[in-house]
Design a protein around this motif. Structure first.
Motif, PDB file in Angstrom:
ATOM      1  N   TYR A  90     -18.873  -0.294 -26.019  1.00 26.81           N
ATOM      2  CA  TYR A  90     -18.944   1.175 -25.976  1.00 26.81           C
ATOM      3  C   TYR A  90     -20.397   1.619 -25.818  1.00 26.81           C
ATOM      4  O   TYR A  90     -20.706   2.431 -24.943  1.00 26.81           O
ATOM      5  CB  TYR A  90     -18.315   1.769 -27.237  1.00 26.81           C
ATOM      6  N   ASP A  91     -21.290   1.086 -26.655  1.00 25.50           N
ATOM      7  CA  ASP A  91     -22.706   1.445 -26.559  1.00 25.50           C
ATOM      8  C   ASP A  91     -23.355   0.875 -25.304  1.00 25.50           C
ATOM      9  O   ASP A  91     -24.360   1.396 -24.829  1.00 25.50           O
ATOM     10  CB  ASP A  91     -23.462   0.979 -27.805  1.00 25.50           C
ATOM     11  N   LEU A  92     -22.780  -0.194 -24.792  1.00 27.10           N
ATOM     12  CA  LEU A  92     -23.305  -0.789 -23.566  1.00 27.10           C
ATOM     13  C   LEU A  92     -23.013   0.090 -22.353  1.00 27.10           C
ATOM     14  O   LEU A  92     -23.616  -0.061 -21.308  1.00 27.10           O
ATOM     15  CB  LEU A  92     -22.693  -2.181 -23.382  1.00 27.10           C
ATOM     16  N   GLY A  93     -22.098   1.040 -22.511  1.00 30.87           N
ATOM     17  CA  GLY A  93     -21.773   1.960 -21.418  1.00 30.87           C
ATOM     18  C   GLY A  93     -20.684   1.445 -20.505  1.00 30.87           C
ATOM     19  O   GLY A  93     -20.513   1.939 -19.393  1.00 30.87           O
ATOM     20  N   LEU A  94     -19.925   0.456 -20.976  1.00 26.41           N
ATOM     21  CA  LEU A  94     -18.855  -0.090 -20.146  1.00 26.41           C
ATOM     22  C   LEU A  94     -17.583   0.747 -20.214  1.00 26.41           C
ATOM     23  O   LEU A  94     -16.690   0.586 -19.388  1.00 26.41           O
ATOM     24  CB  LEU A  94     -18.536  -1.533 -20.580  1.00 26.41           C
ATOM     25  N   ILE A  95     -17.491   1.632 -21.184  1.00 23.96           N
ATOM     26  CA  ILE A  95     -16.317   2.491 -21.321  1.00 23.96           C
ATOM     27  C   ILE A  95     -16.611   3.811 -20.616  1.00 23.96           C
ATOM     28  O   ILE A  95     -17.500   4.559 -21.003  1.00 23.96           O
ATOM     29  CB  ILE A  95     -15.972   2.734 -22.808  1.00 23.96           C
ATOM     30  N   THR A 133     -10.529   3.665 -19.530  1.00 22.98           N
ATOM     31  CA  THR A 133     -11.094   3.364 -18.219  1.00 22.98           C
ATOM     32  C   THR A 133     -12.434   2.700 -18.484  1.00 22.98           C
ATOM     33  O   THR A 133     -13.289   3.242 -19.192  1.00 22.98           O
ATOM     34  CB  THR A 133     -11.290   4.646 -17.393  1.00 22.98           C
ATOM     35  N   MET A 134     -12.601   1.505 -17.931  1.00 27.77           N
ATOM     36  CA  MET A 134     -13.820   0.746 -18.207  1.00 27.77           C
ATOM     37  C   MET A 134     -14.279  -0.029 -16.984  1.00 27.77           C
ATOM     38  O   MET A 134     -13.557  -0.127 -15.988  1.00 27.77           O
ATOM     39  CB  MET A 134     -13.582  -0.229 -19.367  1.00 27.77           C
ATOM     40  N   THR A 135     -15.454  -0.555 -17.092  1.00 24.32           N
ATOM     41  CA  THR A 135     -16.007  -1.413 -16.060  1.00 24.32           C
ATOM     42  C   THR A 135     -16.635  -2.608 -16.744  1.00 24.32           C
ATOM     43  O   THR A 135     -16.587  -2.735 -17.965  1.00 24.32           O
ATOM     44  CB  THR A 135     -17.033  -0.653 -15.196  1.00 24.32           C
ATOM     45  N   LEU A 136     -17.234  -3.468 -15.979  1.00 25.68           N
ATOM     46  CA  LEU A 136     -18.005  -4.597 -16.505  1.00 25.68           C
ATOM     47  C   LEU A 136     -19.386  -4.545 -15.869  1.00 25.68           C
ATOM     48  O   LEU A 136     -19.612  -3.821 -14.909  1.00 25.68           O
ATOM     49  CB  LEU A 136     -17.298  -5.920 -16.195  1.00 25.68           C
ATOM     50  N   THR A 137     -20.291  -5.311 -16.413  1.00 24.00           N
ATOM     51  CA  THR A 137     -21.664  -5.255 -15.901  1.00 24.00           C
ATOM     52  C   THR A 137     -21.735  -5.686 -14.442  1.00 24.00           C
ATOM     53  O   THR A 137     -22.569  -5.189 -13.684  1.00 24.00           O
ATOM     54  CB  THR A 137     -22.601  -6.141 -16.757  1.00 24.00           C
ATOM     55  N   THR A 138     -20.854  -6.575 -14.041  1.00 21.43           N
ATOM     56  CA  THR A 138     -20.799  -7.030 -12.654  1.00 21.43           C
ATOM     57  C   THR A 138     -19.397  -7.565 -12.367  1.00 21.43           C
ATOM     58  O   THR A 138     -18.731  -8.059 -13.282  1.00 21.43           O
ATOM     59  CB  THR A 138     -21.851  -8.142 -12.391  1.00 21.43           C
ATOM     60  N   PRO A 139     -18.917  -7.489 -11.128  1.00 28.26           N
ATOM     61  CA  PRO A 139     -17.593  -8.042 -10.824  1.00 28.26           C
ATOM     62  C   PRO A 139     -17.512  -9.556 -11.067  1.00 28.26           C
ATOM     63  O   PRO A 139     -16.434 -10.093 -11.258  1.00 28.26           O
ATOM     64  CB  PRO A 139     -17.394  -7.725  -9.345  1.00 28.26           C
ATOM     65  N   HIS A 140     -18.650 -10.214 -11.089  1.00 25.84           N
ATOM     66  CA  HIS A 140     -18.676 -11.661 -11.287  1.00 25.84           C
ATOM     67  C   HIS A 140     -18.903 -12.030 -12.749  1.00 25.84           C
ATOM     68  O   HIS A 140     -19.230 -13.167 -13.054  1.00 25.84           O
ATOM     69  CB  HIS A 140     -19.760 -12.291 -10.407  1.00 25.84           C
ATOM     70  N   CYS A 141     -18.719 -11.061 -13.644  1.00 26.89           N
ATOM     71  CA  CYS A 141     -18.903 -11.278 -15.071  1.00 26.89           C
ATOM     72  C   CYS A 141     -17.955 -12.378 -15.546  1.00 26.89           C
ATOM     73  O   CYS A 141     -16.776 -12.380 -15.170  1.00 26.89           O
ATOM     74  CB  CYS A 141     -18.639  -9.973 -15.822  1.00 26.89           C
ATOM     75  N   PRO A 142     -18.426 -13.314 -16.367  1.00 30.61           N
ATOM     76  CA  PRO A 142     -17.557 -14.412 -16.823  1.00 30.61           C
ATOM     77  C   PRO A 142     -16.350 -13.955 -17.647  1.00 30.61           C
ATOM     78  O   PRO A 142     -15.368 -14.660 -17.731  1.00 30.61           O
ATOM     79  CB  PRO A 142     -18.465 -15.285 -17.682  1.00 30.61           C
ATOM     80  N   VAL A 143     -16.416 -12.763 -18.225  1.00 27.25           N
ATOM     81  CA  VAL A 143     -15.291 -12.280 -19.032  1.00 27.25           C
ATOM     82  C   VAL A 143     -14.421 -11.279 -18.255  1.00 27.25           C
ATOM     83  O   VAL A 143     -13.632 -10.566 -18.853  1.00 27.25           O
ATOM     84  CB  VAL A 143     -15.771 -11.648 -20.357  1.00 27.25           C
TER      85      VAL A 143
END
Length: 160
Positions: free
Chosen positions: A84-89, A103-113
């Motif tokens: 949440y604090d990382l800004g992914l939400i 609604t969320m994102t990840l730091t990159t589409p190639h993120c391991p998680v």
């Protein structure tokens, strides 16, 4: 000065007097009248209805804040900051029926998680009391960038 202790031997000690209910009863009243449970002191308490938070599903409401707290308990495995604090939400919507949509994102589409994180978010949000089911929408537009982080996250990562 004599500090000698005087010892007296006795065969028996009379028992102390026992308390009796009759001793505590006011004049003219019976024990049953005195100690009978009085319900009038509970009347106001029992008549009260619990305060219902009509906007529990709206921002600031208990249900909505419960979902936010659940999101703040999920940490990115590579970065020691919650998602949440990382800004992914990007958005949280909670309906009055208990459906949560995140609604969320990840730091990159190639993120391991990328495969496991949306599932964990769905599981944690669905576990919030009052949430019937949760949906997670993973989006890539707009892309995540470090400016989306909260000041607490930036401070934690030494970016402030």
């Amino acid at each position: 000065m004599s500090d000698a202790i005087k010892v007296e031997h006795v065969d028996a000690v009379p028992p102390p007097p026992r308390a009796k209910v009759a001793d505590a009863v006011e004049d003219g009243a019976t024990a049953v009248e005195t100690f009978e449970r009085k319900r009038d002191y509970l009347a106001g308490f029992l008549a009260q209805k619990p305060a219902v938070d009509a906007a529990a599903h709206e921002p600031g409401g208990a249900l909505y804040e419960g979902v936010i707290d659940a999101l703040k308990d999920i940490f990115d495995p590579e970065i020691p900051v919650n998602i949440y604090d990382l800004g992914l939400i990007y958005g949280v919507e909670v309906t009055a029926e208990g459906q949560a949509v995140v609604t969320m994102t990840l730091t990159t589409p190639h993120c391991p998680v990328a495969e496991s994180m949306p599932g964990e978010v769905e599981m944690r949000v669905a576990a919030v009391p009052g949430i019937a089911f949760a949906d997670v929408n993973l989006v890539w537009d707009p892309p995540w960038d470090p400016q989306k982080m909260s000041d607490d996250a930036k401070l934690e990562l030494g970016m402030l």
